[in-house]
Design an enzyme around this catalytic site. Structure first.
Site, short mmCIF file in Angstrom:
data_model
loop_
_atom_site.label_atom_id
_atom_site.label_comp_id
_atom_site.label_asym_id
_atom_site.label_seq_id
_atom_site.Cartn_x
_atom_site.Cartn_y
_atom_site.Cartn_z
N ASP A 241 -22.76 93.64 -42.67
CA ASP A 241 -22.92 92.41 -43.45
C ASP A 241 -22.72 92.74 -44.93
O ASP A 241 -23.02 93.85 -45.36
CB ASP A 241 -24.32 91.80 -43.26
CG ASP A 241 -24.29 90.28 -43.39
OD1 ASP A 241 -24.52 89.60 -42.37
OD2 ASP A 241 -24.04 89.78 -44.51
N SER B 18 -23.84 85.49 -47.43
CA SER B 18 -24.71 84.40 -46.99
C SER B 18 -25.80 84.90 -46.04
O SER B 18 -26.71 84.15 -45.70
CB SER B 18 -23.90 83.27 -46.35
OG SER B 18 -23.11 83.78 -45.29
N ASP C 211 -17.82 94.56 -46.68
CA ASP C 211 -17.13 93.27 -46.64
C ASP C 211 -15.98 93.38 -45.64
O ASP C 211 -15.02 94.11 -45.87
CB ASP C 211 -16.60 92.96 -48.05
CG ASP C 211 -15.91 91.62 -48.12
OD1 ASP C 211 -15.73 90.97 -47.07
OD2 ASP C 211 -15.54 91.23 -49.25
N ALA D 270 -18.43 85.10 -41.36
CA ALA D 270 -17.56 83.94 -41.64
C ALA D 270 -18.06 83.15 -42.83
O ALA D 270 -19.22 83.28 -43.25
CB ALA D 270 -17.51 83.01 -40.42
N SER E 232 -15.23 77.66 -33.17
CA SER E 232 -15.98 76.46 -33.52
C SER E 232 -15.43 75.22 -32.83
O SER E 232 -14.22 75.12 -32.57
CB SER E 232 -15.87 76.25 -35.04
OG SER E 232 -16.33 74.95 -35.39
N TYR F 260 -11.29 74.74 -42.49
CA TYR F 260 -12.20 75.54 -41.65
C TYR F 260 -11.72 75.53 -40.19
O TYR F 260 -11.54 76.58 -39.57
CB TYR F 260 -13.61 74.95 -41.76
CG TYR F 260 -14.64 75.59 -40.87
CD1 TYR F 260 -15.38 76.69 -41.29
CD2 TYR F 260 -14.90 75.09 -39.59
CE1 TYR F 260 -16.33 77.27 -40.47
CE2 TYR F 260 -15.84 75.65 -38.76
CZ TYR F 260 -16.56 76.75 -39.20
OH TYR F 260 -17.50 77.32 -38.38
N ILE G 80 -27.92 60.85 -45.78
CA ILE G 80 -27.04 60.78 -44.61
C ILE G 80 -25.66 60.37 -45.10
O ILE G 80 -25.50 59.33 -45.74
CB ILE G 80 -27.58 59.78 -43.57
CG1 ILE G 80 -28.86 60.34 -42.94
CG2 ILE G 80 -26.53 59.48 -42.50
CD1 ILE G 80 -29.50 59.45 -41.89
C1 UD1 Z 1 -21.16 72.66 -38.19
C2 UD1 Z 1 -21.30 74.07 -38.72
C3 UD1 Z 1 -20.04 74.84 -38.50
C4 UD1 Z 1 -19.65 74.75 -37.03
C5 UD1 Z 1 -19.51 73.29 -36.62
C6 UD1 Z 1 -19.20 73.16 -35.14
C7 UD1 Z 1 -22.84 74.47 -40.61
C8 UD1 Z 1 -23.04 74.44 -42.08
N1 UD1 Z 1 -21.65 74.05 -40.15
O1 UD1 Z 1 -20.24 71.87 -38.99
O2 UD1 Z 1 -20.22 76.20 -38.87
O3 UD1 Z 1 -18.48 75.47 -36.79
O4 UD1 Z 1 -20.74 72.63 -36.86
O5 UD1 Z 1 -19.24 71.82 -34.75
O6 UD1 Z 1 -23.73 74.85 -39.87
N2 UD1 Z 1 -24.91 65.66 -43.01
C9 UD1 Z 1 -25.70 64.66 -43.57
N3 UD1 Z 1 -26.60 65.01 -44.55
C10 UD1 Z 1 -26.75 66.30 -44.99
C11 UD1 Z 1 -25.92 67.30 -44.42
C12 UD1 Z 1 -25.01 66.95 -43.43
O7 UD1 Z 1 -25.59 63.49 -43.20
O8 UD1 Z 1 -27.58 66.54 -45.87
C13 UD1 Z 1 -23.96 65.29 -41.95
C14 UD1 Z 1 -22.54 65.72 -42.18
O9 UD1 Z 1 -21.83 64.82 -42.97
C15 UD1 Z 1 -22.03 65.81 -40.73
C16 UD1 Z 1 -23.27 66.26 -39.94
O10 UD1 Z 1 -24.38 65.98 -40.77
O11 UD1 Z 1 -21.62 64.53 -40.28
C17 UD1 Z 1 -23.26 67.74 -39.64
O12 UD1 Z 1 -22.92 68.43 -40.82
P1 UD1 Z 1 -23.09 70.03 -40.96
O13 UD1 Z 1 -24.45 70.44 -40.55
O14 UD1 Z 1 -22.60 70.42 -42.31
O15 UD1 Z 1 -22.16 70.59 -39.77
P2 UD1 Z 1 -20.63 70.37 -39.33
O16 UD1 Z 1 -19.75 69.94 -40.46
O17 UD1 Z 1 -20.65 69.53 -38.09
#
Ligand code: UD1
Length: 317
Positions: free
Chosen positions: A32, A36, A57, A81, A123, A147, A207
């Site tokens: 690592d 992060s 790295d 990643a 993913s 991504y 949200i």
């Molecule tokens: C996540 C993972 C990614 C993985 C993918 C597989 C993280 C940061 N990302 O992406 O590594 O490959 O799933 O499906 O773990 N949201 C809100 N409010 C917030 C934060 C997020 O509404 O404060 C919403 C986002 O807009 C999204 C959903 O929650 O619609 C999930 O977001 P996020 O947790 O960032 O994950 P993904 O983009 O789905």
């Protein structure tokens, strides 16, 4: 017992996977750069004589290859990643360095030193906005973010290498992983970790969009078990499987779980939907069951209950 080299070992999924492998009696060589990941995630692992940790790295040419040559692992679990879809949109170049170029270096290290198996943290983002749910592995792959594009390109790069040079590649298409040690510190953090911190502090969550978007949330303990199976199960052929539960939860439902636990917290605020965000993501877990013998055991409610019990619910009355 096997020797497994885990990249991203100090990260959220990496540290749980490392703990799981050590508990099964395997030897783990952890890598690592703490971009992060956090050393504290490995306090348990660092007590084990079967674990070693190397600060490097993987995106720097030569580093992993040199370590692989020295350690001669049976398998490489490549989990290091850039984990955020949103960060990839903001910084596509960093995304391609960490999520594609580093994969190429890992594939080359495996080829040069005769590693028999590489497991890759892919993913659900490789599918993009799926036309039909649940998403199966043969669904169309149309990424909608840098991504997702880099994860898909990495899968293909590894599968080409595996076929040409005679090793096995297992692509683990993770859906939305959550659980202890998921770092809420950045705006790019996973939604469950952000919600957990905000509700704990009595602050409203945001949200993005109308909250009707859905995700297949899977507990990190289940994901760690699936990774151990992918790395150690005898006789696996190369391939890609969804690592998911087969159950969808909307963002509004997710916020509802928190609101029920934390009681009187301000209602969620809404902000515009984010670029690169998929609307619905729900996986079919059947192929992972057939190929890996894996099925998720933890429901969202159980996984969240585990998170709630870790931290005091008490918000000032
Ligand atoms: C996540 C993972 C990614 C993985 C993918 C597989 C993280 C940061 N990302 O992406 O590594 O490959 O799933 O499906 O773990 N949201 C809100 N409010 C917030 C934060 C997020 O509404 O404060 C919403 C986002 O807009 C999204 C959903 O929650 O619609 C999930 O977001 P996020 O947790 O960032 O994950 P993904 O983009 O789905």
């Amino acid at each position: 017992m096997a020797k497994i080299l885990v990249t991203g070992a100090a990260g959220f999924i990496g540290s749980h996977t490392t703990d799981h492998l050590l508990a099964e009696g395997h030897v783990v060589v952890g890598v690592d750069n703490f971009r992060s990941g956090h050393r504290e995630n490995l306090v348990g692992a660092l007590r084990s004589s079967s674990f070693s940790l190397h600060e490097m790295d993987v995106a720097q040419p030569g580093t992993v290859a040199e370590l692989v040559g020295r350690e001669r692992p049976d398998a490489i679990l490549h989990l290091a990643a850039l984990v955020s879809v949103q960060e990839s949109v903001a910084n596509p170049e960093l995304n391609y360095s960490l999520n594609l170029h580093a994969t190429h270096l890992v594939a080359e290290a495996a080829r040069r030193h005769g590693v028999r198996r590489v497991v890759f943290a892919s993913s659900a983002a490789v599918y993009g906005d799926a036309a039909a749910l649940p998403i199966r592995e043969n669904s169309a792959m149309r990424p909608v973010s840098p991504y997702g594009a880099a994860k898909l390109a990495s899968e293909n790069l590894l599968l080409g290498h595996a076929a040409a040079y005679g090793f096995t590649v297992r692509c683990q298409r993770f859906f939305n992983v959550f659980g202890p040690r998921q770092d809420p510190a950045s705006p790019y953090s996973g939604v469950v970790s952000i919600f957990a911190r905000r509700y704990r502090e009595g602050l409203p969550v945001t949200i993005y969009g109308d909250g009707r978007q859905t995700r297949d949330f899977i507990a990190v303990a289940d994901v760690a078990r699936s990774n151990a199976l992918a790395a150690t199960r005898p006789g696996l052929a190369s391939g890609a499987v969804n690592i998911c539960t087969g159950r969808a939860t909307s963002l509004l439902e997710l916020a509802g779980h928190f609101a029920r636990h934390y009681g009187s917290v301000p209602a969620p605020r809404h902000a515009p939907a984010r670029t690169g965000d998929v609307i619905h993501s729900l996986g079919d877990p059947a192929a992972a069951a057939t190929q890996l013998g894996f099925a998720a055991r933890t429901t969202v409610a159980e996984g969240l209950a585990g998170l709630f019990s870790e931290v005091p619910a008490a918000v000032s009355p």
